[in-house]
Enzyme design. Structure first.
Site: not given
Length: 279
Positions: A64, A97-100, A93, A95
């Site tokens: 991280h 988590a958003d739009i392309g 890592d 993760k």
């Protein structure tokens, strides 16, 4: 248990279509370890001490990098050098988590430039297929691999049921780039609609929440043993963090080395039991 989980890592590496997954499976077989260590510390000194200590025992090093308080570009160069020295792959890592469009920029640019050095990364499937498209546009040309978070090891996780099923469907539609899942069990057959047959697929399962000495951490994390994860649930890679380097951030190098070998041995023993290797 699926037919894939009964194959050796070498057999699976020989036929896997994704370069990052193939490299990971080959590394596991070559080093005889299915252990990944998650190095979640905030200082460079601790970060590199732990990595240099556990490096010989791992197939994959999980980072991280955004929590390193004294981060500078040289951190990445040294991490890459240790990856070569100890023969392990790197898993940031992140993760996503958003739009392309946003994740493509987060993956390729900014301070960390993750795609340039991390063989594998991961994403939440919450935004839908566009998150895969965005990350794929950056990572696929570089031979990278993506894991989707189908399940999590924390108590009360919402990543269950239909959510998990949709994550698996998204992975199946992007087999060139999505190499598997962060999950607690094999995903074979999950998400199939009525009338669909089980596809011939090798989606890797990397599993956090593995511990030999405790069943939880008081902050929602729940632990299972390597045998429970590898044999009973059919997973492929065990992810261990504080169980190896402890609360003192790995200051006792010999203790960290001993724990890394202990987990490596237990994970490999469980794998041999699963695929029925007795010699």
């Amino acid at each position: 248990m699926s037919s894939v989980s009964k194959q050796t890592y070498a057999q699976r590496a020989a036929q896997h279509p994704n370069p990052a997954a193939k490299a990971l499976l080959e590394t596991i077989e070559r080093k005889r370890t299915n252990l990944s260590v998650s190095v979640d510390v905030t200082k460079q000194e601790d970060f590199f001490r732990i990595i240099d200590t556990v490096g010989p025992y791992v197939c994959l090093l999980k980072t991280h990098v955004d929590i390193i308080e004294d981060f500078e570009p040289s951190v990445i160069e040294r991490l890459k050098e240790l990856s070569q020295k100890h023969d392990f792959l790197i898993f940031e890592d992140r993760k996503f988590a958003d739009i392309g469009n946003t994740v493509a920029l987060q993956y390729s640019a900014g301070v960390h430039k993750i795609a340039s050095w991390s063989h594998i990364t991961n994403a939440h499937p919450v935004p839908g297929p566009s998150i895969i498209s965005g990350l794929k546009s950056v990572g696929l040309p570089l031979g990278r691999g993506l894991l989707l978070l189908a399940e999590m090891s924390t108590k009360g996780s919402l990543a269950t049921g239909v959510y998990t099923e949709e994550a698996v469907r998204m992975a199946r539609a992007n087999r060139d780039f999505v190499i598997g899942f962060i999950a607690q069990r094999r995903m074979d057959g999950v998400g199939l609609r009525e009338g669909e047959s089980t596809p011939d697929e090798d989606l890797l399962i990397l599993t956090p929440g593995v511990g030999l000495d405790t069943r939880g951490d008081g902050m929602g994390q729940q632990y299972r043993t390597p045998r429970e994860v590898i044999v009973e649930s059919g997973c492929d890679v065990i992810i261990v963090g504080r169980g190896i380097y402890g609360k003192d951030n790995g200051a006792n190098v010999e203790a960290v080395r001993a724990q890394a070998e202990r987990y490596r041995a237990e994970g490999w023993k469980a794998y041999r039991e699963r695929v029925d290797i007795s010699d």
